[in-house]
Design a protein around this motif. Structure first.
Motif, mmCIF file in Angstrom:
data_model
loop_
_atom_site.group_PDB
_atom_site.id
_atom_site.type_symbol
_atom_site.label_atom_id
_atom_site.label_comp_id
_atom_site.label_asym_id
_atom_site.label_seq_id
_atom_site.Cartn_x
_atom_site.Cartn_y
_atom_site.Cartn_z
ATOM 1 N N PRO A 61 -15.885 11.502 -4.601
ATOM 2 C CA PRO A 61 -15.113 11.157 -3.358
ATOM 3 C C PRO A 61 -14.668 9.766 -3.271
ATOM 4 C CG PRO A 61 -17.510 11.305 -2.867
ATOM 5 C CD PRO A 61 -17.350 11.665 -4.163
ATOM 6 N N PHE A 62 -15.422 8.733 -4.011
ATOM 7 C CA PHE A 62 -14.980 7.261 -3.759
ATOM 8 C C PHE A 62 -13.611 6.890 -4.320
ATOM 9 C CE2 PHE A 62 -19.768 7.655 -3.812
ATOM 10 C CZ PHE A 62 -19.887 7.615 -2.339
ATOM 11 N N GLY A 63 -13.384 7.217 -5.350
ATOM 12 C CA GLY A 63 -12.225 6.871 -6.136
ATOM 13 C C GLY A 63 -10.885 7.659 -5.537
ATOM 14 N N LEU A 64 -11.289 8.846 -5.150
ATOM 15 C CA LEU A 64 -10.154 9.537 -4.312
ATOM 16 C C LEU A 64 -9.993 9.016 -2.920
ATOM 17 C CD1 LEU A 64 -8.639 12.275 -4.481
ATOM 18 C CD2 LEU A 64 -10.331 13.395 -3.111
ATOM 19 N N ILE A 65 -10.831 8.605 -2.265
ATOM 20 C CA ILE A 65 -10.729 8.117 -0.852
ATOM 21 C C ILE A 65 -10.089 6.546 -1.048
ATOM 22 C CG2 ILE A 65 -11.951 7.050 1.190
ATOM 23 C CD1 ILE A 65 -14.068 9.294 0.797
ATOM 24 N N PHE A 66 -10.448 5.572 -1.972
ATOM 25 C CA PHE A 66 -9.882 4.397 -2.244
ATOM 26 C C PHE A 66 -8.440 4.394 -2.764
ATOM 27 C CE2 PHE A 66 -8.985 0.993 -5.198
ATOM 28 C CZ PHE A 66 -9.229 -0.230 -4.366
ATOM 29 N N PHE A 67 -7.963 5.419 -3.410
ATOM 30 C CA PHE A 67 -6.490 5.435 -3.715
ATOM 31 C C PHE A 67 -5.927 6.233 -2.694
ATOM 32 C CE2 PHE A 67 -8.238 4.293 -7.935
ATOM 33 C CZ PHE A 67 -7.475 3.437 -8.298
ATOM 34 N N PHE A 68 -6.370 7.075 -1.868
ATOM 35 C CA PHE A 68 -5.859 7.720 -0.706
ATOM 36 C C PHE A 68 -5.315 6.663 0.312
ATOM 37 C CE2 PHE A 68 -6.499 9.669 3.478
ATOM 38 C CZ PHE A 68 -5.201 10.523 3.547
ATOM 39 N N ILE A 69 -6.282 5.801 0.365
ATOM 40 C CA ILE A 69 -6.260 4.438 1.482
ATOM 41 C C ILE A 69 -4.882 3.647 0.866
ATOM 42 C CG2 ILE A 69 -7.006 2.528 2.506
ATOM 43 C CD1 ILE A 69 -9.486 4.313 2.970
ATOM 44 N N ILE A 70 -4.890 3.331 -0.265
ATOM 45 C CA ILE A 70 -3.945 2.668 -1.188
ATOM 46 C C ILE A 70 -2.522 3.339 -0.892
ATOM 47 C CG2 ILE A 70 -3.193 1.540 -3.085
ATOM 48 C CD1 ILE A 70 -5.820 0.733 -3.647
ATOM 49 N N GLY A 71 -2.406 4.592 -1.204
ATOM 50 C CA GLY A 71 -1.431 5.322 -1.060
ATOM 51 C C GLY A 71 -0.787 5.380 0.567
ATOM 52 N N ILE A 72 -1.570 5.353 1.513
ATOM 53 C CA ILE A 72 -1.305 5.336 2.711
ATOM 54 C C ILE A 72 -0.708 4.167 3.239
ATOM 55 C CG2 ILE A 72 -2.135 5.388 5.360
ATOM 56 C CD1 ILE A 72 -4.003 7.527 4.664
ATOM 57 N N VAL A 73 -1.122 2.958 2.541
ATOM 58 C CA VAL A 73 -0.793 1.638 2.948
ATOM 59 C C VAL A 73 0.417 1.539 2.260
ATOM 60 C CG1 VAL A 73 -1.174 -0.822 2.520
ATOM 61 C CG2 VAL A 73 -3.043 0.508 3.589
ATOM 62 N N SER A 74 0.761 1.748 0.968
ATOM 63 C CA SER A 74 2.043 1.601 0.244
ATOM 64 C C SER A 74 3.065 2.358 0.913
ATOM 65 C CB SER A 74 1.896 1.922 -1.172
ATOM 66 O OG SER A 74 1.644 3.316 -1.538
ATOM 67 N N GLY A 75 2.825 3.482 1.329
ATOM 68 C CA GLY A 75 3.569 4.569 1.900
ATOM 69 C C GLY A 75 4.260 3.705 3.308
ATOM 70 N N ILE A 76 3.404 3.381 4.150
ATOM 71 C CA ILE A 76 3.840 2.599 5.158
ATOM 72 C C ILE A 76 4.593 1.257 4.916
ATOM 73 C CG2 ILE A 76 2.837 1.369 7.301
ATOM 74 C CD1 ILE A 76 0.691 3.729 7.323
ATOM 75 N N ARG A 77 4.059 0.569 4.049
ATOM 76 C CA ARG A 77 4.920 -0.569 3.705
ATOM 77 C C ARG A 77 6.198 -0.276 3.202
ATOM 78 N NH1 ARG A 77 4.244 -3.119 -1.542
ATOM 79 N NH2 ARG A 77 5.659 -5.104 -1.374
ATOM 80 N N ASN A 78 6.435 0.876 2.230
ATOM 81 C CA ASN A 78 7.798 1.088 1.883
ATOM 82 C C ASN A 78 8.676 1.503 3.007
ATOM 83 O OD1 ASN A 78 7.102 0.297 -0.736
ATOM 84 N ND2 ASN A 78 6.679 2.297 -1.428
ATOM 85 N N ALA A 79 8.092 2.427 3.803
ATOM 86 C CA ALA A 79 8.648 2.992 5.158
ATOM 87 C C ALA A 79 9.263 1.708 6.016
ATOM 88 C CB ALA A 79 7.941 3.888 5.943
ATOM 89 N N TYR A 80 8.409 0.881 6.200
ATOM 90 C CA TYR A 80 8.544 -0.439 6.979
ATOM 91 C C TYR A 80 9.832 -1.083 6.516
ATOM 92 C CZ TYR A 80 8.288 -4.751 9.555
ATOM 93 O OH TYR A 80 8.375 -5.929 10.296
ATOM 94 N N ARG A 81 9.840 -1.095 5.137
ATOM 95 C CA ARG A 81 10.896 -1.903 4.923
ATOM 96 C C ARG A 81 12.188 -1.190 4.838
ATOM 97 N NH1 ARG A 81 9.784 -2.956 -1.281
ATOM 98 N NH2 ARG A 81 7.638 -3.232 -0.992
ATOM 99 N N ASP A 82 12.094 0.003 4.609
ATOM 100 C CA ASP A 82 13.422 1.059 4.885
ATOM 101 C C ASP A 82 13.869 0.942 6.401
ATOM 102 O OD1 ASP A 82 13.790 1.546 2.120
ATOM 103 O OD2 ASP A 82 12.762 3.539 2.422
ATOM 104 N N LEU A 83 12.780 0.778 7.275
ATOM 105 C CA LEU A 83 13.273 0.812 8.751
ATOM 106 C C LEU A 83 13.794 -0.437 8.943
ATOM 107 C CD1 LEU A 83 10.468 2.799 10.405
ATOM 108 C CD2 LEU A 83 12.725 3.644 10.155
ATOM 109 N N LYS A 84 13.529 -1.527 8.208
ATOM 110 C CA LYS A 84 13.861 -2.798 8.829
ATOM 111 C C LYS A 84 15.655 -2.758 7.830
ATOM 112 C CE LYS A 84 11.888 -7.023 7.478
ATOM 113 N NZ LYS A 84 11.339 -7.550 6.925
ATOM 114 N N ARG A 85 15.777 -2.036 6.843
ATOM 115 C CA ARG A 85 17.424 -1.940 6.789
ATOM 116 C C ARG A 85 18.001 -1.309 7.565
ATOM 117 N NH1 ARG A 85 17.335 -0.366 0.715
ATOM 118 N NH2 ARG A 85 15.055 0.042 0.837
ATOM 119 N N LEU A 86 17.531 -0.310 8.445
ATOM 120 C CA LEU A 86 18.191 0.612 9.384
ATOM 121 C C LEU A 86 18.617 -0.342 10.417
ATOM 122 C CD1 LEU A 86 16.314 3.938 9.672
ATOM 123 C CD2 LEU A 86 18.575 3.513 8.975
#
Length: 69
Positions: free
Chosen positions: A44-69
């Protein structure tokens, strides 16, 4: 679709894609450690770790796109 509509659509894809990619990488990482050279049970530890990294990167990319709007 117009440019801004397409950009707004990519925000959702960024969030979902980051989470899915994090889950896939975390699962593959745990499987590699369990079946690879190390034979360490870390399921469970690798899955949880990379899940959190995926959430952070998704929010970061979404924030960048929203700034362009």
């Amino acid at each position: 679709m117009k440019g801004k509509d397409f950009l707004a659509l990519t925000v959702g894809f960024n969030l979902a894609g980051g989470v899915i990619a994090g889950l896939m990488v975390g699962y593959a990482f745990d499987k590699w450690l369990m079946e690879g050279l190390f034979k360490v049970k870390t399921f469970p530890f690798g899955l949880i770790f990379f899940f959190i990294i995926g959430i952070v990167s998704g929010i970061r990319n979404a924030y960048r796109d929203l700034k362009r709007l």
